[in-house]
Design an enzyme around this catalytic site. Structure first.
Site, PDB file in Angstrom:
ATOM      1  NE  ARG A  13      -1.103   2.441   2.984  1.00 24.27           N
ATOM      2  CZ  ARG A  13      -0.511   3.509   3.503  1.00 24.27           C
ATOM      3  NH1 ARG A  13      -0.307   4.594   2.780  1.00 24.27           N
ATOM      4  NH2 ARG A  13      -0.067   3.483   4.762  1.00 24.27           N
ATOM      5  CG  ASP A  14       3.214   4.265   3.042  1.00 21.47           C
ATOM      6  OD1 ASP A  14       3.270   5.161   2.182  1.00 21.47           O
ATOM      7  OD2 ASP A  14       3.346   4.492   4.258  1.00 21.47           O
ATOM      8  CG  HIS A 205       3.446   4.520   9.250  1.00 27.49           C
ATOM      9  ND1 HIS A 205       2.910   3.478   8.513  1.00 27.49           N
ATOM     10  CD2 HIS A 205       3.735   5.483   8.338  1.00 27.49           C
ATOM     11  CE1 HIS A 205       2.867   3.819   7.240  1.00 27.49           C
ATOM     12  NE2 HIS A 205       3.364   5.034   7.111  1.00 27.49           N
ATOM     13  CG  HIS A 207       7.449   7.485   5.684  1.00 28.83           C
ATOM     14  ND1 HIS A 207       7.337   6.936   4.426  1.00 28.83           N
ATOM     15  CD2 HIS A 207       6.218   7.385   6.244  1.00 28.83           C
ATOM     16  CE1 HIS A 207       6.094   6.534   4.230  1.00 28.83           C
ATOM     17  NE2 HIS A 207       5.383   6.803   5.317  1.00 28.83           N
ATOM     18  CB  CYS A 238       2.874  10.293   1.926  1.00 27.99           C
ATOM     19  SG  CYS A 238       1.236  11.059   1.877  1.00 27.99           S
ATOM     20  CG  ASN A 247       6.684   3.001   5.080  1.00 29.19           C
ATOM     21  OD1 ASN A 247       6.268   3.022   3.929  1.00 29.19           O
ATOM     22  ND2 ASN A 247       5.983   3.451   6.089  1.00 29.19           N
TER      23      ASN A 247
HETATM   24  P1  HMG Z   1     -12.964  14.287  -2.687  1.00 25.81           P
HETATM   25  O1  HMG Z   1     -12.638  14.564  -4.131  1.00 25.81           O
HETATM   26  O2  HMG Z   1     -13.157  15.445  -1.757  1.00 25.81           O
HETATM   27  O3  HMG Z   1     -14.183  13.253  -2.599  1.00 25.81           O
HETATM   28  O4  HMG Z   1     -11.837  13.349  -2.127  1.00 25.81           O
HETATM   29  P2  HMG Z   1     -15.729  13.404  -2.656  1.00 25.81           P
HETATM   30  O5  HMG Z   1     -16.282  12.745  -1.440  1.00 25.81           O
HETATM   31  O6  HMG Z   1     -16.107  14.829  -2.949  1.00 25.81           O
HETATM   32  O7  HMG Z   1     -16.060  12.515  -3.940  1.00 25.81           O
HETATM   33  C1  HMG Z   1     -15.544  12.846  -5.221  1.00 25.81           C
HETATM   34  C2  HMG Z   1     -15.597  11.630  -6.128  1.00 25.81           C
HETATM   35  O8  HMG Z   1     -14.736  10.587  -5.632  1.00 25.81           O
HETATM   36  C3  HMG Z   1     -16.964  10.989  -6.260  1.00 25.81           C
HETATM   37  O9  HMG Z   1     -17.042  10.412  -7.571  1.00 25.81           O
HETATM   38  C4  HMG Z   1     -16.911   9.881  -5.233  1.00 25.81           C
HETATM   39  O10 HMG Z   1     -17.808   8.820  -5.521  1.00 25.81           O
HETATM   40  C5  HMG Z   1     -15.492   9.400  -5.389  1.00 25.81           C
HETATM   41  P3  HMG Z   1     -17.736  11.196  -8.810  1.00 25.81           P
HETATM   42  O11 HMG Z   1     -19.155  11.455  -8.318  1.00 25.81           O
HETATM   43  O12 HMG Z   1     -16.942  12.461  -8.999  1.00 25.81           O
HETATM   44  O13 HMG Z   1     -17.609  10.216  -9.916  1.00 25.81           O
HETATM   45  N1  HMG Z   1     -14.984   8.749  -4.183  1.00 25.81           N
HETATM   46  C6  HMG Z   1     -14.494   7.510  -4.106  1.00 25.81           C
HETATM   47  N2  HMG Z   1     -14.313   6.546  -5.047  1.00 25.81           N
HETATM   48  C7  HMG Z   1     -13.800   5.384  -4.632  1.00 25.81           C
HETATM   49  N3  HMG Z   1     -13.439   5.114  -3.363  1.00 25.81           N
HETATM   50  C8  HMG Z   1     -13.603   6.052  -2.405  1.00 25.81           C
HETATM   51  C9  HMG Z   1     -14.140   7.301  -2.778  1.00 25.81           C
HETATM   52  N4  HMG Z   1     -14.439   8.419  -2.076  1.00 25.81           N
HETATM   53  C10 HMG Z   1     -14.944   9.302  -2.945  1.00 25.81           C
HETATM   54  N5  HMG Z   1     -13.242   5.791  -1.143  1.00 25.81           N
HETATM   55  C11 HMG Z   1     -11.078  11.587  -0.686  1.00 25.81           C
HETATM   56  C12 HMG Z   1     -11.849  12.898  -0.773  1.00 25.81           C
HETATM   57  C13 HMG Z   1     -10.860  11.307   0.790  1.00 25.81           C
HETATM   58  C14 HMG Z   1     -11.930  10.491  -1.309  1.00 25.81           C
HETATM   59  C15 HMG Z   1      -9.738  11.754  -1.467  1.00 25.81           C
HETATM   60  O14 HMG Z   1      -9.097  12.902  -1.031  1.00 25.81           O
HETATM   61  C16 HMG Z   1      -8.817  10.577  -1.301  1.00 25.81           C
HETATM   62  O15 HMG Z   1      -9.120   9.477  -1.766  1.00 25.81           O
HETATM   63  N6  HMG Z   1      -7.684  10.794  -0.678  1.00 25.81           N
HETATM   64  C17 HMG Z   1      -6.722   9.726  -0.427  1.00 25.81           C
HETATM   65  C18 HMG Z   1      -5.321  10.232  -0.478  1.00 25.81           C
HETATM   66  C19 HMG Z   1      -4.374   9.110  -0.158  1.00 25.81           C
HETATM   67  O16 HMG Z   1      -4.665   7.932  -0.355  1.00 25.81           O
HETATM   68  N7  HMG Z   1      -3.175   9.488   0.305  1.00 25.81           N
HETATM   69  C20 HMG Z   1      -2.128   8.550   0.597  1.00 25.81           C
HETATM   70  C21 HMG Z   1      -2.439   7.677   1.754  1.00 25.81           C
HETATM   71  S1  HMG Z   1      -2.162   8.453   3.327  1.00 25.81           S
HETATM   72  C22 HMG Z   1      -0.496   8.121   3.668  1.00 25.81           C
HETATM   73  O17 HMG Z   1       0.223   7.654   2.824  1.00 25.81           O
HETATM   74  C23 HMG Z   1       0.015   8.380   5.057  1.00 25.81           C
HETATM   75  C24 HMG Z   1       0.159   7.096   5.877  1.00 25.81           C
HETATM   76  O18 HMG Z   1       1.058   6.187   5.241  1.00 25.81           O
HETATM   77  C25 HMG Z   1       0.711   7.432   7.282  1.00 25.81           C
HETATM   78  C26 HMG Z   1       1.945   8.314   7.258  1.00 25.81           C
HETATM   79  O19 HMG Z   1       2.921   7.998   6.548  1.00 25.81           O
HETATM   80  O20 HMG Z   1       1.918   9.302   8.001  1.00 25.81           O
HETATM   81  C27 HMG Z   1      -1.179   6.374   6.071  1.00 25.81           C
HETATM   82 MG    MG Z   2       3.177   6.293   5.315  1.00 22.26          MG
END
Ligand code: HMG
Ligand code: MG
Length: 310
Positions: A13-14, A205, A207, A238, A247
């Protein structure tokens, strides 16, 4: 024998969320199979986030249909909202991993809304998870510093940990998203968080951007943490944290603990084989993990010595 610590593999995933190339779903499934076969019992295999935001993991639903599910391994996936939770349920994964940042700007960049709004929208999802007996892991990002705001107050992290506890998180993983933490800071962080939730429910967690992830793992262990997130070969980053790199490498964590007589349950050589396969057959580029690279070099020397002796 039951391991003394949990090495929580987050590479699929990450790591893969950050890859520039599209990786075939079959290759992802094979990676997860190899990781589980190497003894990793907790693996974050993908994300049910918006495919527009993270196109690299847009095949999450398909992956879950084809991935092998050995009883020894428990899989999780990121779930930011109700739509993600519906997908996790359809895929029958047992652990949903929510994520929220301790700094407002990173949270907005990552999920397009404020911390308060993000938590509020997740509340009904957490309730459903409890009713469905789906375990809830929750990441707090930017715990040691934010790429946009700089220093992050310890109080902000602890406050968020308390809110996640109330929300129903079973496990809370403290994310040094941009790898800026130092052991002193990690020690203070763990002590402060221990005042809010039991350390059995806390993971680190880390990095490795500044090369301190492993010393921070050691510091966390000495303070009582027993779960460490890691990524094979040090893969990852990220996409919404500029400059973030992978990581801490899983091989480094496994070797650090095993050499200290602390059981991880992971077969280092099988893990090195999995990483070598990923590097050679899938990514076609070198991964940075130190123990991984050192073990490859050692194998090469052993091979040439054996050939010389023959
Ligand atoms: P948004 O654009 O504000 O979403 O994104 P929305 O709720 O307004 O919806 C917009 C569209 O997205 C709609 O579709 C929804 O159906 C669709 P449309 O009507 O335009 O066709 N949608 C989805 N589709 C599939 N699956 C879903 C979903 N949700 C909405 N779950 C949202 C808001 C949260 C969805 C977006 O910003 C997002 O997906 N962000 C994820 C970013 C991400 O994955 N970042 C990396 C992971 S975090 C990380 O790496 C840190 C970590 O490792 C810890 C660390 O290192 O500190 C965990
Ligand atoms: Mg991370």
């Amino acid at each position: 024998m039951r391991p003394d610590i949990v090495v929580y593999e987050v590479g699929p995933r990450d790591g893969l969320q950050n890859e520039p190339e599209t990786i075939a779903t079959a290759a992802k499934a094979e990676l997860v199979r190899r990781l589980a076969a190497a003894g990793l019992s907790r693996i974050e295999i993908t994300s049910f986030v918006s495919p527009k935001w993270i196109p690299q993991l847009a095949d999450a639903d398909t992956l879950c249909r084809v991935v092998a599910r050995p009883p020894s391994a428990t899989y999780s996936a990121l779930v930011p909202n109700e739509a993600g939770y519906e997908r996790l349920r359809a895929a029958a994964l047992p652990v949903a991993a929510f994520f929220v940042s301790a700094s407002e700007t990173h949270n907005r960049k990552n999920v397009n809304r404020s911390v308060a709004d993000h938590l509020e929208r997740f509340r009904p999802v957490a309730e459903r998870a409890r009713a469905d007996r789906v375990r809830l892991r929750a990441y707090v990002s930017t715990v040691c510093g934010c790429p946009y705001e700089g220093d992050v107050a310890l109080g902000a992290v602890v406050d968020l940990v308390r809110q996640l506890d109330v929300l129903g998180a079973d496990e809370i993983s403290l994310g040094d998203t941009i790898g800026v933490g130092v052991p002193k800071q990690v020690r203070e962080l763990v002590r402060a968080v221990a005042g809010a939730v039991a350390l059995e429910r806390v993971a680190l967690h880390l990095h490795d951007t500044w090369g301190r992830a492993l010393v921070n793992v050691q510091a966390g262990y000495e303070e009582g943490v027993r779960t460490f997130d890691a990524s094979l070969g040090g893969l990852g980053g990220c996409p919404y944290a500029p400059g973030a790199s992978g990581n801490v490498a899983t091989e480094d964590v496994v070797d650090l603990f095993e050499r200290a007589g602390i059981a991880t349950g992971v077969d280092l050589d099988a893990l090195v084989d999995a990483t070598a396969w990923l590097e050679r057959d899938v990514l076609h580029r070198a991964l940075p993990g130190r123990v991984y690279r050192a073990r490859l070099g050692q194998r090469e020397r052993e091979r040439s010595n054996a050939e010389g002796a023959a």
